[in-house]
Write a protein that holds these residues in place. Structure first.
Motif, short mmCIF file in Angstrom:
data_model
loop_
_atom_site.label_atom_id
_atom_site.label_comp_id
_atom_site.label_asym_id
_atom_site.label_seq_id
_atom_site.Cartn_x
_atom_site.Cartn_y
_atom_site.Cartn_z
N VAL A 78 0.84 -1.20 0.00
CA VAL A 78 0.00 0.00 0.00
C VAL A 78 0.88 1.25 0.00
O VAL A 78 0.59 2.21 -0.71
N GLU A 79 1.96 1.23 0.76
CA GLU A 79 2.88 2.38 0.77
C GLU A 79 3.49 2.59 -0.62
O GLU A 79 3.57 3.73 -1.09
N ARG A 80 3.89 1.50 -1.26
CA ARG A 80 4.45 1.63 -2.62
C ARG A 80 3.39 2.16 -3.59
O ARG A 80 3.67 3.04 -4.40
N ASP A 81 2.18 1.60 -3.47
CA ASP A 81 1.08 2.08 -4.32
C ASP A 81 0.78 3.55 -4.04
O ASP A 81 0.53 4.33 -4.96
N PHE A 82 0.81 3.90 -2.76
CA PHE A 82 0.55 5.28 -2.36
C PHE A 82 1.57 6.21 -2.99
O PHE A 82 1.22 7.25 -3.58
N VAL A 83 2.84 5.83 -2.90
CA VAL A 83 3.91 6.65 -3.49
C VAL A 83 3.73 6.72 -5.01
O VAL A 83 3.84 7.80 -5.61
N SER A 84 3.42 5.60 -5.61
CA SER A 84 3.24 5.55 -7.06
C SER A 84 2.08 6.45 -7.50
O SER A 84 2.21 7.23 -8.44
N PHE A 85 0.95 6.33 -6.82
CA PHE A 85 -0.20 7.16 -7.19
C PHE A 85 0.05 8.63 -6.90
O PHE A 85 -0.38 9.50 -7.66
N ARG A 86 0.75 8.92 -5.82
CA ARG A 86 1.07 10.32 -5.51
C ARG A 86 1.95 10.89 -6.62
O ARG A 86 1.75 12.02 -7.07
#
Length: 142
Positions: A78-86
């Motif tokens: 989720v953190e990686r996805d969060f960074v990616s989407f940000r």
């Protein structure tokens, strides 16, 4: 000749209005994309918060080791996805700013073109009025 010039100016004005409409539509599309990415960002942030809360709960309850590892893996994803989407949202925002800048330039150029066309029309109207007055003067002399 004046009629053809006026028709040409009207045509240019319609083209300018079409370009302005297209630019406005493009701006609206970019705004929609930004809203889309912001909504994704918000959902992802909520998932991130939920995953973090789940991790805290797992640690408090002394859950089985596999369960803890699974929650940690989920949180990391989720953190990686969060960074990616940000990052994606930031890229969209940069694109929107660039496009907005282009649209402002195009709009300014179109406004300038319209102003020039209006000045041409005013000039032609003055010349037409002058010609009418000269014609009346010649008629009066005859």
């Amino acid at each position: 000749k004046l009629q053809s010039i006026m028709e040409e100016n009207d045509s240019k004005l319609r083209i300018s209005e079409s370009i302005i409409k297209f630019a406005s539509d493009e701006k609206e599309e970019i705004r929609k994309q930004k809203s889309h990415w912001e909504a994704k960002y918000e959902r992802l942030h909520e998932k991130f918060e939920q995953a973090t809360e789940n991790l805290r709960e797992a640690k408090r309850c002394t859950v089985h080791k596999d369960r803890l590892e699974e929650e940690i893996a989920k949180r990391s994803q989720v953190e990686r996805d969060f960074v990616s989407f940000r990052q994606s949202a930031q890229e969209v925002e940069l694109q929107e700013r660039a496009r907005s800048k282009e649209l402002r330039k195009e709009n300014a150029a179109l406004k300038k073109n319209v102003k020039e066309q209006e000045n041409v029309i005013k000039s032609l109207n003055r010349k037409l009025q002058f010609t009418k007055n000269e014609h009346k003067s010649v008629e009066m002399n005859i």
